[in-house]
Structure formats: structure tokens, C-alpha cells
Design a protein around this motif. Structure first.
Motif, short mmCIF file in Angstrom:
data_model
loop_
_atom_site.label_atom_id
_atom_site.label_comp_id
_atom_site.label_asym_id
_atom_site.label_seq_id
_atom_site.Cartn_x
_atom_site.Cartn_y
_atom_site.Cartn_z
N LEU A 225 0.83 -1.20 0.00
CA LEU A 225 0.00 0.00 0.00
C LEU A 225 0.86 1.25 0.00
CD1 LEU A 225 -2.85 1.21 0.25
CD2 LEU A 225 -2.58 1.11 2.72
N TYR A 226 1.90 1.24 0.80
CA TYR A 226 2.82 2.39 0.84
C TYR A 226 3.51 2.58 -0.51
CZ TYR A 226 6.83 5.28 2.02
OH TYR A 226 7.77 6.27 2.02
N ASN A 227 4.05 1.49 -1.06
CA ASN A 227 4.76 1.58 -2.34
C ASN A 227 3.85 1.97 -3.49
OD1 ASN A 227 7.40 0.89 -1.47
ND2 ASN A 227 6.83 -1.26 -1.37
N LEU A 228 2.57 1.60 -3.40
CA LEU A 228 1.61 1.95 -4.44
C LEU A 228 1.17 3.41 -4.34
CD1 LEU A 228 -0.51 1.33 -6.68
CD2 LEU A 228 -2.03 0.59 -4.84
N LEU A 229 0.76 3.83 -3.13
CA LEU A 229 0.12 5.12 -2.98
C LEU A 229 1.09 6.29 -2.87
CD1 LEU A 229 -2.91 4.38 -0.63
CD2 LEU A 229 -2.84 4.49 -3.11
N LEU A 230 2.29 6.03 -2.33
CA LEU A 230 3.21 7.16 -2.15
C LEU A 230 3.58 7.83 -3.49
CD1 LEU A 230 6.31 8.40 -1.79
CD2 LEU A 230 4.58 8.87 -0.06
N LEU A 346 -4.53 -7.98 -4.67
CA LEU A 346 -5.75 -7.37 -4.13
C LEU A 346 -5.55 -5.91 -3.75
CD1 LEU A 346 -7.11 -10.25 -1.86
CD2 LEU A 346 -8.04 -9.46 -4.04
N VAL A 347 -4.39 -5.59 -3.18
CA VAL A 347 -4.17 -4.23 -2.68
C VAL A 347 -4.33 -3.18 -3.77
CG1 VAL A 347 -2.36 -2.67 -1.83
CG2 VAL A 347 -2.83 -4.79 -0.63
N PRO A 348 -3.68 -3.31 -4.94
CA PRO A 348 -3.86 -2.26 -5.95
C PRO A 348 -5.30 -2.09 -6.39
CG PRO A 348 -1.94 -3.58 -6.46
CD PRO A 348 -2.67 -4.29 -5.36
N PHE A 349 -6.03 -3.22 -6.59
CA PHE A 349 -7.41 -3.12 -7.03
C PHE A 349 -8.30 -2.53 -5.94
CE2 PHE A 349 -6.22 -6.44 -10.19
CZ PHE A 349 -6.64 -5.75 -11.33
N VAL A 350 -8.25 -3.13 -4.74
CA VAL A 350 -9.15 -2.72 -3.67
C VAL A 350 -8.79 -1.34 -3.14
CG1 VAL A 350 -9.97 -3.29 -1.35
CG2 VAL A 350 -9.61 -5.12 -3.02
N PHE A 351 -7.52 -1.17 -2.73
CA PHE A 351 -7.13 0.10 -2.13
C PHE A 351 -7.00 1.20 -3.18
CE2 PHE A 351 -5.95 -2.98 1.09
CZ PHE A 351 -6.32 -2.34 2.26
N SER A 353 -8.89 1.49 -5.85
CA SER A 353 -10.26 1.92 -6.11
C SER A 353 -10.80 2.75 -4.95
CB SER A 353 -11.16 0.70 -6.34
OG SER A 353 -10.72 -0.05 -7.45
N LEU A 354 -10.51 2.33 -3.71
CA LEU A 354 -10.97 3.08 -2.54
C LEU A 354 -10.37 4.48 -2.50
CD1 LEU A 354 -10.91 0.39 0.31
CD2 LEU A 354 -12.92 1.51 -0.66
N SER A 355 -9.07 4.58 -2.81
CA SER A 355 -8.42 5.89 -2.77
C SER A 355 -8.97 6.80 -3.85
CB SER A 355 -6.91 5.75 -2.91
OG SER A 355 -6.55 5.29 -4.20
N THR A 356 -9.30 6.22 -5.02
CA THR A 356 -9.88 7.02 -6.10
C THR A 356 -11.27 7.53 -5.72
OG1 THR A 356 -8.64 5.77 -7.76
CG2 THR A 356 -10.55 7.01 -8.54
N ALA A 357 -12.07 6.66 -5.07
CA ALA A 357 -13.45 7.01 -4.74
C ALA A 357 -13.57 7.86 -3.49
CB ALA A 357 -14.28 5.73 -4.59
N PHE A 358 -12.77 7.56 -2.45
CA PHE A 358 -12.98 8.18 -1.15
C PHE A 358 -11.77 8.96 -0.62
CE2 PHE A 358 -15.58 4.26 -1.26
CZ PHE A 358 -16.83 4.85 -1.23
N GLY A 359 -10.63 8.89 -1.32
CA GLY A 359 -9.45 9.58 -0.84
C GLY A 359 -8.56 8.67 0.00
N MET A 360 -7.50 9.25 0.55
CA MET A 360 -6.48 8.48 1.25
C MET A 360 -6.87 8.08 2.67
SD MET A 360 -3.89 8.08 -0.80
CE MET A 360 -3.17 8.76 -2.29
#
Length: 398
Positions: A225-230, A346-351, A353-360
């Protein structure tokens, strides 16, 4: 004078894994540069993990049966080929093919080398070996993203692929031409019939091993999650590739610091207690992370998060190895990787999508909840281990 065995293994992994870690940042920023949105960057991250999810247990069985050198060589060559492809074909589609190729091949290296480290000692020696290995991997978390970021700014995305592709060349030559570079270690001898009776379900039904695998999966979720979102977050708030690389490098520096003292911590406590405490620190950091905006603050909080997550991978490796049945340690390490790669998909798809829809904020808070669960599992295991130790009868005094 030849280096001690553990340092020979760490040196090879330092070169290969620096290229691997750098490639993830490079792939993400290259995809964004080529016009991909956050969802497709998430898909790209998932592509890294698709084949490892399917092949991890098989890779473990291979290392149980034929040893370590051949699978490590296969993984190194695949890493070299995957990094070379986007240099020759600088298109978005090539990034997905390259990520899949790296994932397909490099899982054999990963499982084999983690299994090899476990066979090189017992007790505290094994802890030290995993600590040295994890220090090397921690250095790659510092060197890979940082060098990729600076290289992108200096020479562009395409030439950065060429530089990273050069790193696995020496390990490939050493593994291919010098069989004596890797240490010879004893493995449990088993008949073909005994191996044929092995079932994956036997490992899954082992409760202590299962708890270690769940914890490993949660730790991997936090790391991915850190490596993806940062990079996405940094790109969104206008940070340069060099600044993003430095922030990721600060995280990697923290891994080095905490792994350097890990054997001392375990010696005076236990694997489970140290892991539980570090996961609680990471939980606290994830609760405040999405409210941090500036470069300096992101650098600092990334360092603290690295301190919290730094013990996770090596200690979960040790727990999986120590809790594996005799003769199936490689398979157990492969199962751990399968769990990890499942979370990477799962993390890139689930998290993402969540970050795109609802933020960090909800994404990091959900991650904090998972880390708290893992900490609770390890505290429970630590309490069980302490109770068993106290219940063991003392030898009679003469």
C-alpha cells in the motif's frame, strides 16, 4: 579471501533486489508519464504479483527438491530480460509484459534465497542470518527507489530501464559460472513417496504456521500500500520524481536501522513480542499518514513507518521457516510468498479503487485496522509461548 557465506548471498541479493525495487517505482512513474491513470497503475502493480501467486508454492517445492542455485539463476535472468524490454519497446503495453515476466521469473529467486538463508544456521545464528539478509534487502529499499527517481530526472525513463537492467548481469554470471559461490547446506532427505503425500492443506491447517502466514500477508499489504500510494500521492501534490524517490529512500533507511538492532531485540525478548510492538507503531503512523502534506513531513513520517514495518518481513520469514514441518521449509516459504503475492494483487485493485473514490484517509485507516489485528495475533502467540516456557518442568537439583 572469500566472503563468509551469508555475505555472498546478501551481495547477490543486493544487486538483484535493487533492480527489482527500483523497477516498481520506475514502472509506476513511466506508466503515469505515458498517460495511465491511478487505476491502471494499480493494475500494473498487480501484474507483478499474478504469476508469483500461482507459482510460489511450486517454487518452494523446487528449492526443497533440487536446491537453490538453478532457481536463483532463472529468476535473475528473468529480471534482466524484464527490465530490458521497456528500453527496447518504450510503450505502455510493454510495461505490463515486463512486469509479468519479472513476476514469473523472480519468484523462483525470492523463495529459493529465503529458504537458503534459513538452512544456514540454527537458533540465534538463523536470526542473525535473516537480519543480515533483511539489512541487504532494506538497503535495496533505499537504493532502488532513490536511484530510480534521480535517474529518471537525469536521463529519462527509458535510459533508467537500461541502467537497472545492468545490475542483475553480475549475479547472473556468478550463479551461472561459479557453483561454489553459494554455500552447501544440508536438506532433509525424503523418499519420493513421502514427497508425494505432501498436501498444501496440511500446511494451511497448521495453526501456528497459519497465524504466521496471516501476519505476513497483513505486513505485505501495508508495504505494498505504501509503495503503491506514495508515488501516486506525491505526483498528485506536485512532488518531483527525485523527491518521491527520497521519501521512499527514507522509508528504506528506516528498514536498515531497525533491522540492524533486530537480533538484539529478539535476544532479549522474542520474535512474536518484537513483531507485535513494531506493528502497533505502524498502526499509529497509518492513522495520521493521510493528513501529512509537505515533503519534509512526508519524509519524516515515512521514516517512522519504516521503523514500524521494518521487522515485519524478516521476522515473518523466520516464523514461517521455524514453524514449517521437517523437509517442507521451502514449501512453507513458498506458501508465505503466495499469501504475500495474493495481497499484492488485491491491494492495488481494492485500495486503489478506494483511494480514487474516497481519498487516502479510509484507505490508511483500514490498513491501520489490519496492522492492529496482526499485532493482536502476535501478542497472543507471545503469551502462548511464554506460558509453555513457564509450564516446562525445571530439572531436579542434585
Amino acid at each position: 579471501m572469500m566472503l563468509p557465506p551469508i555475505f555472498r548471498v546478501v551481495l547477490l541479493s543486493l544487486l538483484t533486489h535493487t533492480a527489482y525495487k527500483g523497477s516498481k517505482v520506475l514502472m509506476s512513474l513511466s506508466a503515469l508519464d505515458l498517460g495511465a491513470n491511478e487505476f491502471f497503475v494499480g493494475v500494473l502493480f498487480s501484474t507483478y504479483a499474478l504469476f508469483p501467486l500461482l507459482l510460489s508454492v511450486y517454487a518452494g517445492k523446487i528449492s526443497d527438491r533440487i536446491g537453490f542455485r538453478v532457481p536463483m539463476l532463472f529468476g535473475t535472468i528473468g529480471l534482466l530480460a524484464g527490465l530490458s524490454l521497456p528500453f527496447f519497446v518504450p510503450r505502455l503495453e510493454a510495461l505490463y509484459v515486463a512486469a509479468g515476466l519479472i513476476g514469473f521469473c523472480y519468484i523462483f529467486y525470492t523463495v529459493a534465497v529465503q529458504h537458503l538463508i534459513g538452512t544456514m544456521g540454527e537458533g540465534l545464528d538463523r536470526t542473525r542470518n535473516y537480519s543480515w539478509f533483511s539489512l541487504g534487502i532494506g538497503m535495496t529499499a533505499l537504493l532502488g527507489p532513490t536511484s530510480a527517481g534521480f535517474l529518471i530526472d537525469a536521463v529519462g525513463h527509458r535510459m533508467t530501464f537500461a541502467v537497472l537492467a545492468a545490475l542483475p548481469v553480475v549475479p547472473a554470471l556468478v550463479l551461472g559460472l561459479w557453483a561454489g559461490w553459494l554455500p552447501r547446506t544440508a536438506q532433509v532427505a525424503m523418499t519420493f513417496e513421502e514427497k508425494a503425500r505432501h498436501r498444501l492443506g496440511d500446511l494451511v491447517r497448521d495453526k501456528p504456521l497459519r497465524r504466521a502466514l496471516i501476519t505476513a500477508g497483513i505486513i505485505e499489504t501495508a508495504l505494498e500500500l505504501y509503495n503503491l500510494l506514495l508515488p501516486i500521492y506525491g505526483h498528485r501534490i506536485g512532488l518531483s520524481a527525485s523527491e518521491i524517490g527520497l521519501i521512499l529512500g527514507g522509508f528504506g533507511l528506516a528498514l536498515l536501522v531497525v533491522r540492524a538492532v533486530m537480533p538484539h531485540l529478539v535476544k532479549h525478548s522474542s520474535e512474536e513480542r518484537v513483531l507485535a510492538a513494531s506493528l502497533l507503531l505502524a498502526t499509529a503512523v497509518c492513522l495520521v499518514f493521510p493528513f501529512v502534506k509537505s515533503f519534509a513531513a512526508l519524509l519524516l513520517i515515512s521514516f517512522v513507518l519504516g521503523m514500524g514495518l521494518g521487522c515485519g518481513s524478516p521476522l515473518s520469514m523466520m516464523l514461517a521457516y521455524n514453524r514449517a514441518p521437517a523437509g517442507r521449509s521451502g514449501e512453507a516459504m513458498g506458501l508465505r510468498q503466495m499469501v504475500n503475492k495474493g495481497t499484492e494483487i488485491l491491494v492495488p485493485f481494492v485500495f486503489g479503487s478506494l483511494s480514487t473514490a474516497f481519498g487516502m484517509v479510509p484507505v490508511f485507516w483500514l490498513d491501520a485496522g489490519l496492522l492492529a489485528l496482526a499485532a493482536a495475533l502476535m501478542r497472543k502467540d507471545a503469551a502462548h509461548a511464554a506460558a509453555k516456557k513457564e509450564a516446562k518442568p525445571l530439572p531436579h537439583a542434585k
